[in-house]
Structures are given as structure tokens and as C-alpha cells.
Design an enzyme around this catalytic site. Structure first.
Site, mmCIF file in Angstrom:
data_model
loop_
_atom_site.group_PDB
_atom_site.id
_atom_site.type_symbol
_atom_site.label_atom_id
_atom_site.label_comp_id
_atom_site.label_asym_id
_atom_site.label_seq_id
_atom_site.Cartn_x
_atom_site.Cartn_y
_atom_site.Cartn_z
ATOM 1 N N ASP A 1 44.019 41.337 48.807
ATOM 2 C CA ASP A 1 43.078 42.013 48.052
ATOM 3 C C ASP A 1 41.578 41.893 48.641
ATOM 4 O OD1 ASP A 1 42.428 42.013 44.786
ATOM 5 O OD2 ASP A 1 40.969 40.881 46.013
ATOM 6 N N TYR B 1 33.133 44.268 48.925
ATOM 7 C CA TYR B 1 33.256 43.048 50.055
ATOM 8 C C TYR B 1 32.885 43.690 51.462
ATOM 9 C CZ TYR B 1 36.194 40.855 46.597
ATOM 10 O OH TYR B 1 36.629 40.306 45.169
ATOM 11 N N LYS C 1 38.952 47.634 45.075
ATOM 12 C CA LYS C 1 38.241 47.501 43.778
ATOM 13 C C LYS C 1 37.217 48.455 44.076
ATOM 14 C CE LYS C 1 39.002 42.902 43.336
ATOM 15 N NZ LYS C 1 38.875 42.471 44.923
ATOM 16 N N HIS D 1 36.050 47.280 39.409
ATOM 17 C CA HIS D 1 35.577 45.814 39.704
ATOM 18 C C HIS D 1 34.838 45.120 38.512
ATOM 19 C CE1 HIS D 1 34.337 43.429 43.380
ATOM 20 N NE2 HIS D 1 34.755 42.470 42.433
#
Length: 277
Positions: free
Chosen positions: A48, A53, A78, A109
Site C-alpha cells: 500500500d 507518501y 491513492k 485518499h
């Protein structure tokens, strides 16, 4: 871990997804490839990541260099965008960064105020074969319902904060009613409320020779909740997958459910998730 022991869920479009995954939230890009490679080596098959990120490139590199067939690894990312155009472009940017032809799952997200257009971009990428499944994250039941009412493709998952102290049974019931998989982020609480020293989890674990973390992860498997724990400790990585050789009793399940406090971990916007029930 023996591959045959992994449990898989079937999404509402018949795509198979592992019941336990590996999260990369707050994993620095500098170490992401190494950490993901280690997770894949010990048996994880769901990774994931997210545009937010900043480590999609490194996740993709670990997947490509793993020596494992791409079809055997489930990669989730996401969106960080709002609206059709930026989301559609962002999907292509993410795929290019990761060096992948497709993501197995792409989810919004956070609710962003332009969710219908954002989701429409996911639908189009899904129909184009760039995404094998699409879904949501941090959406409450009203927001999920709006997507369902105005879209062609029913979301495959809703990834929401779920752990011992906030088990999300209202949302769980709603998602099950609509054929949407309940996915947990922060499944072990990320330090919230001393979950891993909870006396109930400790007591149950002692019965089976398992840790509190393993008991909680087994609980998710039996309740059909997908969990994505994160660890950089090699022993914990392996232990988090070593949950398919025991089964919690009905009383164990009831005792764990009784620990629910509807207590969020304090992360932004999470109090919006729980359904009134």
C-alpha cells in the site's frame, strides 16, 4: 510464510486481494525500496502506497526487482488530487514513477469537495485497464453513498481508521450491505491507547501462543476486514503473517468487540467516519 496459507478476499469486480498487506505510510523514499523488498521476501503480496507518501517510485522498483511475477503482487495507491483532469493526469504520473503498467487498486485518499469528478477519473482509468479496481479512503457512509448514487462503478473498498479501540461496526455493516470491502488503516493503533498491551489481547494470545498483534490481525481476518500493518522489524514482519494456523472462538471475538471505545487515534478528519447507529 507458506504462500498457500494466505487468505484472499474477492472484491465486488471479482479481483482477488490478499487479506493482509504491508503499509508504507511515513516510510522515507530513501529506505522504501529496501523495506518493501524485505516485506515481499517474507511473503507479503499486497503493498500500500500513495501519491502523498512520495514513495511510489521506490515501491514500484521493489516490485519490479523482486523476481516475483507482477500478477502475484497487489499494489494499491491513492490520489492526492481534486477533480477530473488533475486526477487523470496524476494516475499516469504515478504509473510512470512506479514503472508499472497498472495499479491493482487506486483509491481517493480523502474526501476533497470534488469527489464525483475525481472518482470519474478513476472510473475512466479503470475502463482503460490502468487500474484493476477503484475505491475510497476516509469516506463516511453519506459520502460513499453519494459516489454510489452518481457513478457507474461501485467502489471496491473503503479504507478507514480501524483498530481495537475504534472498530467501526457501523461503517462495517454499511460497507458489507453494499458489497464494499472494509479496509483498516492503523490496524494495530500506531501507538494509540496501548493497544498491544491490552489485557484482553494478551490473555487471548496466551491461549494460542500468539502475540496481541497476531490476535488482532487474526480478528480482522475472521471478520472480513483487510488490514495493512506496518513494521520495519524483520521478526514482526514475519509474525504479522503467522496468523493462519489458529482460529479465535466466538467468545474471543465477543471479548475483542467489547473493547471497542469508538475512540479515534486523533488523526485529521477521522471523527467524520463513524456511522450513527
Amino acid at each position: 510464510m507458506e504462500e498457500r496459507k494466505m487468505k484472499y478476499y474477492t472484491l465486488n469486480n471479482d479481483v482477488k486481494i490478499p487479506a493482509i498487506g504491508y503499509g508504507t505510510y511515513l516510510t522515507s523514499p530513501r529506505v522504501t525500496e529496501q523495506e518493501v523488498a524485505q516485506a515481499l521476501k517474507v511473503g507479503y503480496r499486497l503493498i500500500d502506497t500513495a501519491q502523498n507518501y512520495g514513495n511510489e517510485r521506490e515501491v514500484g522498483a521493489a516490485v519490479r526487482n523482486s523476481g516475483i511475477n507482477r500478477e502475484e503482487i497487489f499494489v494499491t495507491s491513492k490520489t492526492q488530487t481534486s477533480g477530473y483532469r488533475s486526477t487523470k493526469a496524476g494516475i499516469d504520473t504515478s504509473l510512470k514513477a512506479a514503472g508499472l503498467d497498472y495499479f491493482d487498486l487506486m483509491i481517493i485518499h480523502w474526501p476533497n469537495g470534488n469527489d464525483l469528478d475525481t472518482y470519474r477519473a478513476l472510473e475512466d482509468a479503470y475502463h482503460e485497464g490502468k487500474l484493476r479496481a477503484i475505491g475510497l479512503s476516509n469516506f463516511n457512509h453519506q459520502q460513499v453513498q453519494e459516489i454510489i448514487n452518481n457513478s457507474e462503478v461501485v467502489p471496491a473498498v473503503d479504507q478507514i481508521e480501524t483498530h481495537l479501540l475504534w472498530q467501526q461496526w457501523g461503517m462495517h455493516e454499511y460497507l458489507q450491505e453494499h458489497g464494499i470491502l472494509h479496509e483498516s488503516w492503523a490496524p494495530l493503533g500506531e501507538g494509540t491507547g496501548h493497544i498491544l498491551s491490552n489485557p484482553t489481547l494478551v490473555r487471548i494470545g496466551q491461549q494460542y501462543g500468539k502475540s496481541p498483534a497476531q490476535v488482532m490481525l487474526r480478528f480482522y481476518v475472521q471478520e472480513n476486514i483487510l488490514a495493512i500493518p506496518k513494521s520495519t522489524n524483520p521478526e514482526h514482519l514475519k509474525a504479522n503473517l503467522d496468523i493462519f494456523d489458529f482460529e479465535l472462538s466466538d467468545q474471543d471475538i465477543a471479548d475483542i468487540q467489547n473493547e471497542d471505545r469508538r475512540q479515534a487515534g486523533g488523526w485529521p478528519s477521522t471523527m467524520l467516519i463513524e456511522r450513527n447507529y
